[in-house]
Design a protein around this motif. Structure first.
Motif, PDB file in Angstrom:
ATOM      1  N   ALA A  68      42.971  33.564  38.902  1.00 45.04           N
ATOM      2  CA  ALA A  68      41.855  32.861  39.376  1.00 45.04           C
ATOM      3  C   ALA A  68      41.086  33.847  39.735  1.00 45.04           C
ATOM      4  O   ALA A  68      41.031  35.135  40.153  1.00 45.04           O
ATOM      5  CB  ALA A  68      42.221  32.000  40.568  1.00 45.04           C
ATOM      6  N   LEU A  69      39.553  33.766  39.704  1.00 43.89           N
ATOM      7  CA  LEU A  69      38.459  34.313  40.111  1.00 43.89           C
ATOM      8  C   LEU A  69      37.913  33.743  41.521  1.00 43.89           C
ATOM      9  O   LEU A  69      37.804  32.631  41.532  1.00 43.89           O
ATOM     10  CB  LEU A  69      37.373  34.274  38.982  1.00 43.89           C
ATOM     11  CG  LEU A  69      36.376  35.382  39.209  1.00 43.89           C
ATOM     12  CD1 LEU A  69      36.561  36.888  38.836  1.00 43.89           C
ATOM     13  CD2 LEU A  69      34.992  34.965  38.610  1.00 43.89           C
ATOM     14  N   ALA A  70      37.778  34.818  42.574  1.00 46.80           N
ATOM     15  CA  ALA A  70      37.133  34.202  43.680  1.00 46.80           C
ATOM     16  C   ALA A  70      35.824  34.336  43.515  1.00 46.80           C
ATOM     17  O   ALA A  70      35.470  35.715  43.243  1.00 46.80           O
ATOM     18  CB  ALA A  70      37.697  35.089  44.907  1.00 46.80           C
ATOM     19  N   VAL A  71      34.975  33.594  44.213  1.00 45.47           N
ATOM     20  CA  VAL A  71      33.672  33.799  44.228  1.00 45.47           C
ATOM     21  C   VAL A  71      32.901  33.690  45.652  1.00 45.47           C
ATOM     22  O   VAL A  71      33.265  32.866  46.031  1.00 45.47           O
ATOM     23  CB  VAL A  71      32.912  32.656  43.414  1.00 45.47           C
ATOM     24  CG1 VAL A  71      31.356  32.725  43.296  1.00 45.47           C
ATOM     25  CG2 VAL A  71      33.453  32.844  41.829  1.00 45.47           C
ATOM     26  N   ILE A 110      41.074  31.068  36.038  1.00 47.28           N
ATOM     27  CA  ILE A 110      40.242  31.850  34.996  1.00 47.28           C
ATOM     28  C   ILE A 110      40.333  30.996  33.503  1.00 47.28           C
ATOM     29  O   ILE A 110      41.458  30.741  33.246  1.00 47.28           O
ATOM     30  CB  ILE A 110      40.495  33.285  34.828  1.00 47.28           C
ATOM     31  CG1 ILE A 110      39.850  33.871  36.052  1.00 47.28           C
ATOM     32  CG2 ILE A 110      40.121  34.068  33.424  1.00 47.28           C
ATOM     33  CD1 ILE A 110      40.429  35.303  36.357  1.00 47.28           C
ATOM     34  N   ALA A 111      39.274  30.806  32.826  1.00 48.31           N
ATOM     35  CA  ALA A 111      39.263  29.973  31.548  1.00 48.31           C
ATOM     36  C   ALA A 111      39.253  30.866  30.291  1.00 48.31           C
ATOM     37  O   ALA A 111      39.091  30.297  29.220  1.00 48.31           O
ATOM     38  CB  ALA A 111      38.212  29.092  31.596  1.00 48.31           C
ATOM     39  N   SER A 112      39.302  32.137  30.715  1.00 52.55           N
ATOM     40  CA  SER A 112      39.338  33.127  29.370  1.00 52.55           C
ATOM     41  C   SER A 112      40.370  34.101  29.444  1.00 52.55           C
ATOM     42  O   SER A 112      41.246  34.123  30.118  1.00 52.55           O
ATOM     43  CB  SER A 112      38.113  33.868  29.221  1.00 52.55           C
ATOM     44  OG  SER A 112      37.853  34.394  30.411  1.00 52.55           O
ATOM     45  N   ASN A 145      36.330  42.280  28.861  1.00 47.44           N
ATOM     46  CA  ASN A 145      35.127  42.516  29.939  1.00 47.44           C
ATOM     47  C   ASN A 145      34.461  41.178  30.243  1.00 47.44           C
ATOM     48  O   ASN A 145      33.427  41.280  30.812  1.00 47.44           O
ATOM     49  CB  ASN A 145      34.123  43.662  29.163  1.00 47.44           C
ATOM     50  CG  ASN A 145      34.445  44.953  29.401  1.00 47.44           C
ATOM     51  OD1 ASN A 145      35.258  45.233  30.504  1.00 47.44           O
ATOM     52  ND2 ASN A 145      34.569  45.824  28.488  1.00 47.44           N
ATOM     53  N   GLU A 146      35.007  40.039  29.714  1.00 47.48           N
ATOM     54  CA  GLU A 146      34.358  38.921  30.376  1.00 47.48           C
ATOM     55  C   GLU A 146      35.243  38.124  31.190  1.00 47.48           C
ATOM     56  O   GLU A 146      36.665  38.231  30.855  1.00 47.48           O
ATOM     57  CB  GLU A 146      33.809  38.127  29.346  1.00 47.48           C
ATOM     58  CG  GLU A 146      32.670  38.683  28.351  1.00 47.48           C
ATOM     59  CD  GLU A 146      32.186  37.855  27.353  1.00 47.48           C
ATOM     60  OE1 GLU A 146      32.395  36.502  27.442  1.00 47.48           O
ATOM     61  OE2 GLU A 146      31.510  38.235  26.597  1.00 47.48           O
ATOM     62  N   VAL A 147      35.003  37.171  31.976  1.00 46.94           N
ATOM     63  CA  VAL A 147      35.538  36.235  32.624  1.00 46.94           C
ATOM     64  C   VAL A 147      34.913  34.962  32.710  1.00 46.94           C
ATOM     65  O   VAL A 147      33.682  34.617  32.806  1.00 46.94           O
ATOM     66  CB  VAL A 147      36.074  36.584  34.282  1.00 46.94           C
ATOM     67  CG1 VAL A 147      34.838  36.819  34.934  1.00 46.94           C
ATOM     68  CG2 VAL A 147      37.034  35.636  34.653  1.00 46.94           C
ATOM     69  N   HIS A 148      35.492  33.886  32.229  1.00 47.11           N
ATOM     70  CA  HIS A 148      35.115  32.548  32.169  1.00 47.11           C
ATOM     71  C   HIS A 148      35.579  31.701  33.182  1.00 47.11           C
ATOM     72  O   HIS A 148      36.878  31.621  33.360  1.00 47.11           O
ATOM     73  CB  HIS A 148      35.524  31.984  30.723  1.00 47.11           C
ATOM     74  CG  HIS A 148      34.871  32.744  29.430  1.00 47.11           C
ATOM     75  ND1 HIS A 148      35.041  32.506  28.360  1.00 47.11           N
ATOM     76  CD2 HIS A 148      34.021  33.949  29.767  1.00 47.11           C
ATOM     77  CE1 HIS A 148      34.219  33.391  27.401  1.00 47.11           C
ATOM     78  NE2 HIS A 148      33.782  34.108  28.098  1.00 47.11           N
ATOM     79  N   LEU A 149      34.658  30.514  33.539  1.00 45.31           N
ATOM     80  CA  LEU A 149      35.262  29.578  34.458  1.00 45.31           C
ATOM     81  C   LEU A 149      34.917  28.303  33.718  1.00 45.31           C
ATOM     82  O   LEU A 149      33.921  27.969  33.307  1.00 45.31           O
ATOM     83  CB  LEU A 149      34.682  29.809  35.695  1.00 45.31           C
ATOM     84  CG  LEU A 149      34.502  31.041  36.601  1.00 45.31           C
ATOM     85  CD1 LEU A 149      33.967  31.232  37.931  1.00 45.31           C
ATOM     86  CD2 LEU A 149      36.365  31.511  36.747  1.00 45.31           C
TER      87      LEU A 149
END
Ligand SMILES: Cc1cc2nc3c(=O)[nH]c(=O)nc-3n(C[C@H](O)[C@H](O)[C@H](O)COP(=O)(O)OP(=O)(O)OC[C@H]3O[C@@H](n4cnc5c(N)ncnc54)[C@H](O)[C@@H]3O)c2cc1C
Ligand SMILES: Cc1cc2nc3c(=O)[nH]c(=O)nc-3n(C[C@H](O)[C@H](O)[C@H](O)COP(=O)(O)O)c2cc1C
Length: 585
Positions: free
Chosen positions: A259-262, A378-380, A387-391
């Motif tokens: 997961a990405l934490a924001v 994370i959706a990517s 070098n990208e991360v998608h949500l």
């Protein structure tokens, strides 16, 4: 009870520089000077402690905390290992002398998936006697939930009942867990050190909150936004967004399932309203969440949670302004009334109803919880998008008590990204693609639950995995809510997505959900499972995940011609083998 004597200082000939030796001596002395450390009379001071750290986790926090503690315990000279509860049975406890349990709580006070089997075993009548065992429990939870740290509490109380000796008081951590967890660990180590002879530690560094070097929870990366678009079409009742961020220059890496934490900022209009109602002008100096002074307005924007209330917040507020009405509401016999009162109410409602006009800003800020980062699956895949991360984010907006409300982070992402967004990667080893790339995968992810499966499909396609992919997706209406429709249909066309079952609940008079599609495909689903497929569920925890779980058991029972008990065992086996994993929220 005997009090532990301070441990011997690190000898002169130990392989440390004098600075390291001084630090270590200070650290150990500090641990023991806390004074509250006591051992039962029959503890065995001479034997080396073998520490088993069992973690119960859904989204990986307890796992990484356990691994970090084990690393530090080894540095302090203990023999230690971290183990996933799913891979551990109550019977194995007979070989364990010193046990640490670190567990989160999920659902309505339930154990996380990987802890369910051990929890059930230990709470059953068949549980073994544990008179030989010394243990301590750390709970991870969220005070917004009624059954705060329920799973940790149950483990703790049950181990005691089974005859084990609690060597350190349980600590129940809120979302802001780091400092409390670290101090629990240090306390446990201090107790344990009284019962062992330490081999020479190999390497020592100050016991700070662990984090991989580089960007992390206390040092997020400012990620530039690359894309922010609505995935729904006109006619939809929802707002679901696709967001892409650049990770270039950060060295941040993630795996499908993470997961990405924001870190968000609060809505400026809400902050202004709060200042108006409290009578502060916003320029007053207060202490921010990093312990440094800053103007109140900035602290309310960035550092503190000014959104939803919970019992803890009301307790603090009630003590602060001594309101008989709130005191009454907080009495145990009024808990149902309290739940109703809290529902949909926020800080702005509280200070409007109970004005605090003569208070000091610092006292008000002291009532607030620290702003917590929000997690997004994370959706990517990095293989597909280096070098990208998608949500894929569902935007939270609703109206309660005559006021329009905005989810803090989702509306920040939707409306207010003015500069780069502070993020870090939250690893989740409990939600991973099969190691064996020839295994089939079944993915059940309605709504934003599609996110990790977009990542899975990208990864499997790019890596040329030979296992088949089956996706169950659902939402309200096919015309407006079929998220990532083009991508999914093109994966189907090029043969990367082998089966697709769709459930749009509002396309017909009767509601159709993913679990109904599972039932229609029961025989095939059973065949895939028997062929070794891994099954994943992502999305809504309150209803969808429960309904899907119930349907899965039904399918296994019917298609496998089993009793309900045997079907339940089959599901436990799937979890133990990591072939049934859930990322639910
Ligand atoms: C492991 C994990 C993965 C996740 N992945 C995703 C993902 O991929 N996509 C995604 O969109 N989200 C995901 N989430 C959820 C996400 O972390 C946030 O919880 C979500 O975006 C809401 O956060 P917010 O700050 O916008 O809302 P908040 O300010 O936190 O407000 C949400 C709260 O508002 C209240 N609320 C909401 N609606 C109502 C209502 N109608 N009436 C009364 N009260 C209400 C509830 O108390 C709710 O908890 C995930 C969560 C976890 C734990
Ligand atoms: C869907 C959901 C349900 C939760 N239920 C509870 C709960 O009932 N009680 C509680 O104390 N915490 C609850 N939590 C909070 C988690 O226990 C907490 O975030 C914990 O730090 C997660 O640790 P983990 O990543 O190791 O699973 C819940 C979290 C989510 C997302």
């Amino acid at each position: 009870m005997t009090t532990i004597a301070p441990p011997p200082f690190i000898p002169e000939n130990a392989p440390f520089s004098s600075a390291q030796r001084a630090w270590l001596n200070g650290f150990l002395a500090g641990l023991f000077s806390q004074g509250g450390v006591a051992l039962p009379p029959n503890s065995t001071p001479a034997a080396t402690v073998n520490l088993t750290v069992l973690y119960g986790t859904q989204t990986g926090t307890a796992a990484s905390l356990s691994r970090g503690f084990v690393k530090d315990a080894k540095k302090l000279g203990f023999a230690a290992k971290a183990m996933d509860m799913a891979e551990f049975s109550a019977d194995q406890l007979k070989d364990v002398t010193h046990l640490l349990i670190i567990t989160s709580t999920y659902g309505d006070g339930e154990p996380p998936d990987n802890a369910k089997a051990l929890h059930a075993e230990l709470l059953s009548d068949a549980a073994p006697s544990l008179a030989h065992l010394e243990y301590a429990v750390l709970g991870l939870g969220d005070t917004n939930y009624e059954k705060f740290c329920a799973c940790a509490i149950e483990f703790d109380e049950r181990l005691l009942k089974l005859g084990a000796r609690r060597i350190y008081e349980r600590v129940d951590c809120d979302l802001d867990y780091e400092a409390a967890a670290q101090s629990w660990f240090e306390g446990v180590c201090a107790v344990l050190k009284g019962s062992q002879t330490l081999p020479q530690p190999v390497e020592i560094e100050p016991p700070t909150i662990r984090e991989s070097p580089g960007y992390g929870r206390s040092h997020p990366f400012s990620a530039p936004l690359l894309e922010n678009k609505v995935l729904n079409f006109p006619g939809s009742a929802k707002e679901t967004r696709h967001l892409a961020f650049s990770l270039a220059g950060s060295d941040l890496r993630y795996e499908p399932g993470d997961a990405l934490a924001v870190y968000a900022t609060n809505c400026p209009e809400l902050v202004d309203d709060l200042l108006r109602v409290t009578g502060f002008d916003g320029e007053e100096a207060v202490i921010g969440s990093n312990g440094k002074e800053k103007p109140l307005r900035l602290a309310l924007l960035r550092d503190y949670d000014i959104g939803n209330l919970n019992r803890g917040a009301l307790e603090k507020f009630s003590k602060f302004c001594r309101t008989p009405e709130l005191e009454r509401l907080l009495a145990p016999q009024h808990s149902a009334e309290l739940t109703t009162y809290l529902h949909g109410r926020q800080w702005i409602d509280l200070v409007t109803q109970y004005p605090i006009l003569d208070s000091r800003p610092a006292d008000f800020v002291a009532l607030l919880r620290k702003m917590q980062p929000r997690l997004y699956s994370i959706a990517s895949s990095l293989t597909a998008h280096p070098n990208e991360v998608h949500l894929c984010v569902g935007i939270v907006r609703y109206e309660t008590h005559g006021r329009r409300r905005k989810g803090v982070c989702s509306t920040y992402l939707a409306e207010r990204i003015e500069t780069d967004v502070p993020v870090f990667v939250h690893s989740n080893a409990s939600f991973r693609l099969p190691v064996d790339a020839s295994r089939d995968v079944i993915m059940i992810g309605p709504g934003t639950g599609i996110a990790p499966f977009r990542s899975f499909l990208q990864e499997r396609t790019c890596s040329g995995d030979t296992g088949r992919n089956w996706l169950f997706f659902g939402d309200q209406r096919s015309a407006s809510d079929f998220l990532y429709r083009e991508e999914i249909e093109s994966l189907q066309k090029n043969g990367s997505l082998h089966r697709l079952d769709l459930a749009f609940s509002r396309d017909q008079p009767e509601k159709i959900y993913v679990q109904h599609r599972m039932r229609e495909q029961a025989r095939e689903l059973w065949r895939w499972l028997e062929g070794g497929a891994h099954l994943y569920v992502c999305g809504d925890a309150s209803r969808m995940a429960k309904d899907v779980d119930a349907e899965l058991q039904r399918i296994i029972q019917k298609e496998g011609a089993m009793t309900s008990e045997a079907a339940a065992d089959y599901v436990v086996q799937l979890k133990t083998l990591k072939r049934y994993q859930r990322d639910i929220y």
